[in-house]
Design an enzyme around this catalytic site. Structure first.
Site, short mmCIF file in Angstrom:
data_model
loop_
_atom_site.label_atom_id
_atom_site.label_comp_id
_atom_site.label_asym_id
_atom_site.label_seq_id
_atom_site.Cartn_x
_atom_site.Cartn_y
_atom_site.Cartn_z
N GLY A 26 2.52 4.17 1.50
CA GLY A 26 2.94 4.41 2.89
C GLY A 26 3.35 3.14 3.62
N ALA A 27 3.33 2.01 2.95
CA ALA A 27 3.71 0.76 3.63
C ALA A 27 5.21 0.72 3.92
CB ALA A 27 3.30 -0.45 2.79
N SER B 247 1.61 -1.73 -7.19
CA SER B 247 1.20 -2.93 -7.94
C SER B 247 0.22 -3.79 -7.13
CB SER B 247 2.42 -3.74 -8.38
OG SER B 247 3.38 -3.89 -7.35
N LYS C 3 7.80 0.82 1.01
CA LYS C 3 8.57 0.29 -0.12
C LYS C 3 9.81 1.15 -0.41
CE LYS C 3 4.86 0.77 -2.75
NZ LYS C 3 3.91 1.29 -1.70
N LEU D 141 0.83 -1.21 0.00
CA LEU D 141 0.00 0.00 0.00
C LEU D 141 0.86 1.26 0.00
CD1 LEU D 141 -2.57 -1.05 2.77
CD2 LEU D 141 -3.04 -0.85 0.30
P1 ADP Z 1 5.75 3.64 0.16
O1 ADP Z 1 7.00 3.77 -0.67
O2 ADP Z 1 5.37 2.20 0.40
O3 ADP Z 1 4.60 4.45 -0.31
P2 ADP Z 1 7.28 5.15 2.09
O4 ADP Z 1 8.54 4.38 2.11
O5 ADP Z 1 7.24 6.41 1.25
O6 ADP Z 1 6.09 4.18 1.63
O7 ADP Z 1 6.84 5.55 3.58
C1 ADP Z 1 6.88 4.62 4.64
C2 ADP Z 1 6.88 5.34 5.98
O8 ADP Z 1 6.83 4.37 7.02
C3 ADP Z 1 8.13 6.18 6.21
O9 ADP Z 1 7.77 7.35 6.91
C4 ADP Z 1 8.98 5.26 7.12
O10 ADP Z 1 9.87 5.97 7.95
C5 ADP Z 1 7.91 4.54 7.94
N1 ADP Z 1 8.32 3.21 8.44
C6 ADP Z 1 8.21 2.79 9.72
N2 ADP Z 1 8.68 1.54 9.87
C7 ADP Z 1 9.12 1.14 8.65
C8 ADP Z 1 9.73 -0.05 8.18
N3 ADP Z 1 9.98 -1.12 8.95
N4 ADP Z 1 10.04 -0.12 6.86
C9 ADP Z 1 9.78 0.93 6.04
N5 ADP Z 1 9.20 2.09 6.43
C10 ADP Z 1 8.87 2.22 7.75
#
Ligand code: ADP
Length: 183
Positions: free
Chosen positions: A17-18, A88, A20, A15
């Site tokens: 904010g997950a 995806s 990636k 998702l």
């Molecule tokens: P995506 O690329 O999936 O949309 P982002 O990487 O931009 O998500 O954002 C993920 C957010 O979650 C960041 O603020 C990051 O610091 C936080 N976070 C907390 N724990 C984790 C973890 N174990 N792995 C990745 N991100 C994490």
């Protein structure tokens, strides 16, 4: 020094904010340090360049992934490690990527949608709640959980460093990358 290793595509799905992008960025210096040839393909970056002309209709989203898959295919078959970070959300799309590229490795970046919304890194969930955007996977559109991911990280339970280390360890154990040299 560049070491001998095969090409592969680490395909991060999850998702918005997950985590990636964050995990891929954390892995980059670790892999570079080990002499791995590496490229990062990121959804947001690609949409500002390679697929700038595309929107978010189903057709445009499919075209986005098709173009990215093409690039990942060229890189992976030339022994480059590709870190591809795209939501995806559909199994069918991911299977298409798996069939096209050399050595597809699926990383399920897992966190409950409530946690992703709480983080709301890009403000997309707030925009959805305000009625400014629609078609957000996890809310009004589904996200199909990978059924058999190669690697499963749960970012609501792990630190960024732990999640990145889990992926690196898996790559070592499956001999996609050499173990670090200890003196
Ligand atoms: P995506 O690329 O999936 O949309 P982002 O990487 O931009 O998500 O954002 C993920 C957010 O979650 C960041 O603020 C990051 O610091 C936080 N976070 C907390 N724990 C984790 C973890 N174990 N792995 C990745 N991100 C994490």
């Amino acid at each position: 020094m560049i070491v001998d290793h095969p090409g592969f595509v680490l395909w991060f799905t999850g998702l918005s904010g997950a985590g990636k992008t964050t995990i891929a960025k954390a892995m980059l210096p670790i892999l570079q340090e080990r002499g791995i040839r590496i490229e990062r393909l990121d959804g947001d970056v690609v949409r500002e360049s390679l697929t700038k002309d595309l929107g978010f209709t189903k057709k445009d989203r499919d075209t986005n992934i098709e173009r990215v898959t093409f690039v990942a295919k060229l890189l992976s078959r030339n022994n480059v490690a590709v870190l591809a970070t795209f939501m995806s959300p559909y199994e069918g799309t991911r299977n298409m990527v798996r069939d096209e590229v050399t050595n597809y490795i699926e990383v399920f970046v897992d966190a409950p949608v409530e946690v992703c919304e709480e983080r709301d890194v890009k403000g997309i969930y707030a925009k959805f709640r305000a009625g400014e955007v629609k078609n957000l996977n996890g809310l009004d559109l589904p996200y199909e959980d990978p059924q058999q991911p190669d690697i499963h990280v749960e970012t609501h339970k792990e630190t960024v460093e732990e999640s990145a280390a889990k992926v690196i360890q898996w790559l070592e154990e499956h001999q996609w990358i050499p173990a670090p040299v200890t003196s």
